[in-house]
Design a protein around this motif. Structure first.
Motif: not given
Lengths: 742, 536, 212
Positions: A292-294, A354-364, A564-574
């Motif tokens: 599900d990575r962007p 590093v944050l993008a690496l998280n997106l790549l492996v589906g960490a969000p 739990e009420d932490r906001p979800e991440v909505t990845p955007v990759v500029p």
């Protein structure tokens, strides 16, 4: 309760009685006092008397915001613990938190307001609060727009008042909260990168406990970075049980976080981001990316020539492949962009990589979230905001230009904490009135202050805090006085409020509260009202009665949501995150070593140097106590014929310091490590004239156009002096001394 | 024909008067003859010449007459008692210097008590340093005095007679010095009585599992018994002193003489008591140093917990004790003018004992080191490495040189054994070596342990150095001070020796008293005790 | 470490004394280099009193200052100790520390002192007590309520505060307690087990340490 009779008292009294008996020639046995000798067979530890009273409060020894429990007896606090119910600390507390008692009972605390005549070299004289506050009030009213506030760490409730104070003063300033400790946290850069990649400009929330494979990119998350207690708990979760999660540390110096990692990769400082790219590329090549990575994220990694880059960084490519596979195949991978990345001029790109690496492996939304907002939304903002380096420098420029008439220094020591090259000393000389609010004498107040209005320590005053980064549960922690004030001090909020009242006008308007208690009380009510709007049932306090709510808020140490009420991440990759941006400017200079400065695990940037417990607790890697040191690679030591304890001259463009060497197995050649924290001149008996102030070495290089300081880019030279110092440390021998056999 | 002077035969046993007799005792001609032969009388050639002379009839071998014996007695009494009563400026100066040295010990100790034990250089993990080293050393030195004296008595070695008193006094003095150290090294010396077993309100009882309590018992026992062992044979001499002094001294000696009148019954009881006591004190002496060794051997520390430690310590103690005895005798002989009674012959014999003990000690030391090294225990190995190549190597090698090589390559030679300066240097070096040996044992095993993180180092601090050094002054001071109170030569034993010798060579003369103590074997021919038969 | 100082009234001794290796740390983290540069591997060994069942320190003390309690603790009785330091010599773990000087608590730092714990004077040995005062309190409480001390009811300060939860404390005699289960696991071992001191503390192979 029977009057307690100590043995000493008994001896004294029996002596007196015997004397009296001799005089009166009469037995004095019938006095009714039953006196019993306790035989030495009983250990004193077997006898415990009295009952402890516990209070909740909020730790202010660092900005993380752990909830604490204070154990008191007879109005004295004798132990701090983590508040077991508090979402951040959950019953745990770090060494610095434990030492809060030595802030409260510090023998060098200021015992009341002190003033001195115009000459800043004069000794201070005690004054009373009325006079001290009159000076403050007058200054506030007479210098609109020409007032500034500096602090190293302003608790949230203080920051809010301070910000309003400056708002009332006009002049468009906000409190300047910056020092090297804050710079090393890299909050602002991380927030900005999160805005780019994670869709919201908030601090990301790293759920280490939920992860099963973690790669830390220069994050000292078990030590000083952002919220160490929370992260340490997460780390314990990570390691627990049969499915023990893995940790890989990528950083040029082996911190104690890296020391407990499974693998340590040491690329040259500033090139950690490229390691993220290599790992990302391997993940792509091996088709291990999350489903599900962007789509756009692939583009960031696909161009990387992984093997060649790994070789260039001096890393074992095969090892990287193994690490990348383990990372990407794990159920819950997490890559942490640490504060150490902010030390270089490529920081924004590196953090984004590093944050993008998280997106790549589906960490969000599995291991990577965003920090929850304050329970009452914007009502309680502004929370403490860390300034940028540029803002701080601008303040100093203003001061130098004579545009600041009143500088209020709250809980900070700019003379010590800011690099010498920033020129605080010259700037302070141009400020007609400098008021220091620190509970302790500081270098700044001793050298530059005209007036010292010592505030309470956090264990004597009211307050609240909204942890940033928080946990999955949004939280507002309670801070309350747990002991009567030890000395004639006042809480900072009370001082500001009193000053505002005296100044009148806008001040009184914007700061209407009678005192700190009313202010905190009202803030809690504001929160409660916001909660009543719909969230009260998901909170830890189930009442609508303000009285009861406030009581329970104090009793349990705060309010936090139970869901739990932490906001979800909505990845955007500029698209503009490009490899090229990762290339740091690496000026080849005459000075051969890069200076890796880092916050001391115990002394932080130096604010805890006046606490004997923290001075005497050893740094985990070097076991050094009470001292400054410079870590050098064993190869360099051999080359320069240095051994641990030899004193060297470390010189940068800005300054020159003499400091003992520690030959360190965990630092790459070409890098030398130095902790912050020592080198005070007037910070009490435990801190004075001890070690060196390493931040003075820093050169003022900025991180691109972000306005932050590239605090890891200073280059230094090292020169042997021939002196030797028996560097005080716990270890007594190096394993190298072990003979191989006779 | 000249008469064979008394010295020509008697010195074999107990020294003979040449100087002390004075003119009234010996005719001029005999004195001349005596001086002529003084230096050669123990030389093999010279002695046989002398014997030849006797055989030739050039010299007449006539045992001293009763009258001559009486004069010899008087001369000996005179020398010893004169040195006890005469106080010269030199003596006062020496006593003052040594007294100040001894006082500095107490000064440093007081400072330590008030400032805290931390003024010493000890630390973690080197919890024991100079103090315990000194303790073991002085207990070791104390060993030989009594033990040597007792063994020589048991074996009925005739030449012991002028030496026993000095040796026994050495034991007592070094014990007095050594027993201070367990107190000095305490963190809270003012609570030392916690260790003494007596019923008390604290409901405390010492822990008899602890080797330190064994120590306390052993040292107190040894101190008491050594004091008695010194005192018992001194009773007749106290009587002599009582009879030859006046005033306050006379009264004190009178008390100390315990009513000695020299009656047959008193002599009988004294001899009987000495016989029993001499045998009993030997195991006491051996046990003391075994127990001191068990302070170490009972622990878990590498380098300490060794089964060989008790005999190793005992032999080490005898070793340093014999060496110390020789050193002390050299000074006593010189200081009290006893050259006629303590002769080179004695040093020759003591030198032989020293040689034998040094070889046994080396054997023990070698066995201990070898097993440590061969065992391959990493800590033991590291310890050996530290000793042989590491920071302690200079000390270790010094010890090996002076305690193993030096005695072995010198003491075989009679010329060395008879040279007082040489013996002085050798014995002092040996004791330096033995002090270092104790230091290596005490501190060495402390600086190396199972956890390399906690390896330590040790630099003695000033108070420790002062105290350790001052003990030597204190020991010497005790000797110097008490030389004015105690006869350092056992008068009656020497006299007894002369008579025994006379009777041995002459048989019982009618009308004379029977000797109270019969020598072992009847009248051995002089040749059996000839010194020159010692292998060279 | 700091929690221990706070709980147990441990005095700080200052730089000079630490240089002489006279710190009073009841618990210390020993840092070992398993391998050195260029592939450094670190091993952290938390070291505190192991509360041995067959404690070498106990028989050697001449005055019973080092004693075993009925619940298996190895206690140091301060007012009995007169400072032979024999116990420390005989401790294979070198966890006993000595008051070479009188500890200083300048005003108002003395206000912080834990009323349950004796402030030690000069010349006295001290060491980790497993926070015996907490155990005693818990036991008193349990006795007053007529029950046994519960699992987790009492923990020493170090276990309580450790953010990474590297330490576990519990009743080894209760086979169901976490500590007992961990101590019985395959990963558990005793430090310097060959000396056969039967320590109460078990370390777990892999990482970290667990106590019991």
């Amino acid at each position: 309760m029977m009057p307690k009779f100590t043995r000493r008292e008994f001896l004294k009294k029996s002596g007196l009685l015997a004397a009296a008996g001799t005089l009166a020639l009469s037995g004095c046995g019938g006095r009714g006092n039953e006196e019993r000798l306790v035989p030495f067979l009983r250990t004193p530890e077997e006898q415990v008397a009295g009952t402890f009273t516990y209070y909740t409060s909020l730790c202010q020894m660092c900005p993380a915001g752990c909830g604490i429990l204070v154990r008191t007896m007879n109005g004295r606090a004798n132990k701090l613990e983590g508040n077991p119910q508090h979402p951040i600390s959950q019953g745990r507390l770090c060494a610095r938190g434990q030492a809060g008692l030595q802030a409260l009972y510090n023998p060098d605390r200021l015992q009341g307001p002190e003033v001195r005549a115009n000459q800043r070299t004069d000794p201070f004289e005690r004054t009373n609060w009325d006079e001290g506050l009159a000076v403050l009030g007058q200054a506030l009213s007479e210098s609109p727009g020409r007032i500034a506030i500096y602090g190293g760490h302003l608790p949230d409730h203080v920051y809010r008042v301070a910000a309003r104070l400056l708002e009332a003063a006009g002049g468009n300033r906000r409190p300047t909260v910056w020092n090297l400790y804050r710079a090393a946290e890299g909050r602002n850069l991380l927030q900005q990168a999160a805005g780019d990649i994670l869709g919201a400009e908030r601090l990301p929330l790293f759920d280490i406990g939920a992860a099963s494979a973690v790669i830390s990119f220069n994050a000292a998350f078990l030590e000083t970075w952002l919220s160490p207690v929370q992260y340490s708990r997460g780390f314990a979760e990570l390691r627990k049980g049969a499915n023990r999660g893995s940790l890989v540390a990528v950083e040029p110096r082996l911190s104690s976080t890296a020391a407990v990692a499974d693998d340590w990769l040491s690329p040259p400082g500033g090139r950690e981001g490229e390691v993220a790219l290599i790992i990302g590329k391997i993940v792509l090549d091996e088709r291990l990316g999350a489903g599900d990575r962007p789509a756009s994220v692939d583009a960031l990694f696909s161009q990387v020539e992984a093997r060649g880059l790994a070789e260039e960084l001096g890393l074992d490519f095969e090892k990287l492949v193994r690490i990348a596979r383990r990372f990407a195949r794990s159920e819950a991978p997490l890559a942490i962009p640490g504060g150490g990345l902010s030390a270089f001029d490529n920081a924004p790109a590196a953090i984004r990589a590093v944050l993008a690496l998280n997106l790549l492996v589906g960490a969000p939304n599995r291991t990577l979230f965003l920090s929850p907002p304050a329970p009452a939304g914007g009502e309680l903002d502004p929370r403490e905001e860390v300034s940028s380096y540029v803002e701080t420098a601008a303040l100093l420029e203003d001061m130098k230009a004579g545009e600041v008439d009143v500088l209020l220094v709250a809980d900070g020591d700019p003379y010590h904490d800011l690099p010498e090259a920033m020129g605080f000393a010259e700037a302070a000389d141009q400020v007609p009135l400098l008021i220091d609010f620190s509970p302790f004498p500081t270098d700044t107040s001793e050298l530059f202050a005209d007036l010292r209005l010592p505030q309470h320590t956090y264990l004597e005053s009211w307050g609240f805090g909204v942890p940033e980064p928080g946990t999955a549960l949004s939280t507002m922690t309670a801070q309350q006085p747990v002991v009567p004030p030890v000395f004639d001090t006042r809480s900072l909020v009370d001082i500001f409020l009193a000053g505002a009242r005296l100044a009148g006008g806008t001040y009184a308007e914007l700061l209407p509260w009678e005192d700190e208690f009313t202010y905190v009380r009202q803030s809690v009510e504001t929160m409660q009202q916001a909660l009543t709007a719909g969230r009260i049932q998901t909170g830890s306090i189930l009442t609508n009665d303000p009285e009861k709510f406030f009581l329970e808020w104090r009793q349990f140490g705060g309010w936090w949501s139970t869901q739990e009420d932490r906001p979800e991440v909505t990845p955007v990759v500029p698209s503009e995150v490009a490899l090229e941006q990762l290339v740091t400017a690496r000026p080849e200079e005459a000075r051969p070593h890069r200076l890796q400065i880092y916050p001391h695990l115990l002394l932080a940037e130096g604010r805890h140097a006046n606490k004997a417990w923290l001075q005497e607790a050893p740094d985990p890697m070097t076991t050094v106590v009470w001292q400054s040191w410079v870590e050098i690679n064993p190869g360099l030591a051999e080359e320069l014929e240095l051994k641990t304890g030899d004193i060297v001259r470390v010189a940068s463009q800005s300054a020159e310091l003499e400091v003992p060497v520690y030959v360190f197995q965990g630092i790459a050649p070409g890098v030398v490590g130095m902790p912050m924290g020592q080198g005070h001149v007037a910070y009490g008996r435990y801190a004075n004239d001890r070690g060196v102030n390493t931040v003075d070495l820093l050169e003022l290089l900025e991180v691109g156009d972000t306005g932050e300081l590239a605090w890891g880019s200073t280059r230094v030279s090292i020169e042997k002096t021939g002196d030797h110092d028996n560097l005080a440390r716990l270890e007594r021998s190096d394993a190298t001394e072990l003979p191989t056999g006779i | 024909m000249a008469r064979l002077p008394n010295w020509a035969r008697l010195p074999r046993y107990s020294g003979g008067p040449t100087r002390g007799l004075g003119q009234e005792a010996v005719p001029e001609a005999e004195r001349q003859l005596a001086y002529e032969h003084q230096d050669e009388r123990h030389e093999p050639g010279a002695y046989s010449t002398l014997q030849d002379a006797v055989a030739d009839g050039t010299i007449e071998d006539v045992p001293p007459t009763e009258e001559e014996l009486a004069r010899m007695d008087a001369a000996l009494d005179g020398i010893v008692l004169r040195s006890m009563t005469r106080v010269g400026a030199g003596y006062l100066l020496l006593a003052a210097v040594l007294g100040m040295g001894a006082a500095s010990l107490f000064g440093a100790w007081l400072y330590q008590i008030f400032a805290g034990i931390g003024v010493a250089g000890i630390n973690r993990p080197v919890f024991w340093g100079f103090y315990i080293t000194s303790f073991v050393f002085w207990i070791g030195v104390s060993h030989s005095g009594t033990l040597i004296s007792a063994i020589l008595r048991v074996l009925n070695v005739e030449w012991r007679r002028p030496l026993t008193r000095g040796a026994e006094a050495m034991t007592l003095f070094s014990l007095m010095v050594g027993a201070l150290f367990p107190l000095i090294h305490l963190g809270r010396v003012w609570k030392f009585y916690f260790m003494i077993p007596y019923p008390n309100v604290r409901e405390l009882w010492p822990n008899f599992h602890s080797a330190l309590v064994w120590d306390l018992v052993a040292i107190l026992t040894y101190m008491t018994s050594s004091a008695l062992f010194l005192f018992m044979p001194m009773i007749p001499d106290m009587a002599t002193a009582r009879d030859r002094t006046t005033g306050i001294r006379r009264r004190i000696y009178g008390v100390l003489a315990l009513g000695w009148r020299g009656s047959q019954q008193q002599w009988h009881r004294l001899h009987l008591a000495m016989k029993v006591y001499t045998i009993v004190i030997i195991p006491v002496a051996v046990s003391v140093h075994s127990i001191v060794s068990w302070d170490f051997a009972m622990t878990t520390n590498e380098g300490w917990h060794s089964t060989i430690f008790a005999p190793y310590f005992v032999i080490g103690a005898i070793y340093s004790g014999v060496a110390a005895l020789i050193t002390v005798l050299i000074f006593v002989r010189r200081g009290l003018g006893l050259q006629d009674y303590i002769t080179k012959f004695h040093f020759d014999r003591l030198g032989l004992i020293l040689l034998a003990v040094s070889v046994i000690w080396f054997y023990m030391f070698f066995a201990q080191t070898l097993t440590n090294w061969y065992g391959g225990n990493p800590v033991d190995r590291e310890l050996e490495h530290l000793h042989i190549f590491g920071a302690m190597a200079p000390l270790w090698w010094f010890m090996v040189v002076v305690n193993v090589l030096l005695p072995f390559f010198t003491l075989w030679f009679k010329r060395v054994r008879r040279s007082l300066p040489a013996m002085l240097v050798i014995t002092i070096l040996i004791n330096m070596g033995m002090w270092i040996e104790r230091f290596l044992i005490v501190v060495g095993s402390n600086v190396r342990n199972h956890l390399p993180f906690d390896w330590g180092d040790y630099t003695p601090a000033l108070p420790e150095i002062i105290i350790a050094a001052a003990t030597f002054a204190m020991f010497a001071f005790l000797y110097v001070a008490l030389s004015k109170a105690l006869p350092f030569v056992s008068l009656w034993e020497v006299k007894e020796g002369w008579r025994l010798d006379k009777w041995r060579t002459q048989g019982i003369v009618e009308g004379e008293t029977e000797p109270a103590q019969e020598p072992r074997g009847a009248s051995p021919p002089p040749s059996e005790n000839r010194p020159e038969e010692v292998p060279a | 470490m700091v929690a221990c100082y706070a709980e147990n009234n441990i005095a700080t001794v200052g730089e000079e004394q630490i240089q002489k290796d006279r710190g009073l740390h009841w618990i210390r983290i020993e840092r070992y280099w398993k391998t050195e540069w260029p592939k450094p591997r670190v091993l952290f060994l938390p070291l505190l009193c192991q509360h041995c069942d067959r404690a070498p320190c106990e028989p050697v003390c001449p005055v019973f200052a080092s004693v075993h309690s009925d619940d298996g603790l190895n206690l140091q009785v301060y007012n009995r100790c007169f400072g032979t330091r024999y116990c420390a010599n005989n401790c294979p773990y070198k966890v006993r520390v000595f008051n070479w000087f009188k500890g200083e608590f300048p005003e108002p730092m003395n206000a912080q002192l834990n009323p349950d714990v004796t402030v030690r004077g000069v010349g006295i040995m001290e060491k980790c007590t497993f926070c015996v005062q907490r155990i005693r309190r818990a036991r008193q409480q349990a006795r007053a309520e007529g029950r046994d001390v519960l699992e987790g009811e009492v923990v020493p300060a170090c276990v309580q505060t450790c953010p990474t939860g590297a330490l576990t404390f519990g009743d080894l005699n209760d086979p169901d307690s976490l500590a007992a289960r961990l101590a019985a696991s395959d990963r558990a071992y005793h430090l310097l087990g060959f000396i056969d001191t039967e320590p109460s503390i078990s370390y777990l192979k892999g990482l970290g340490a667990e106590s019991g």
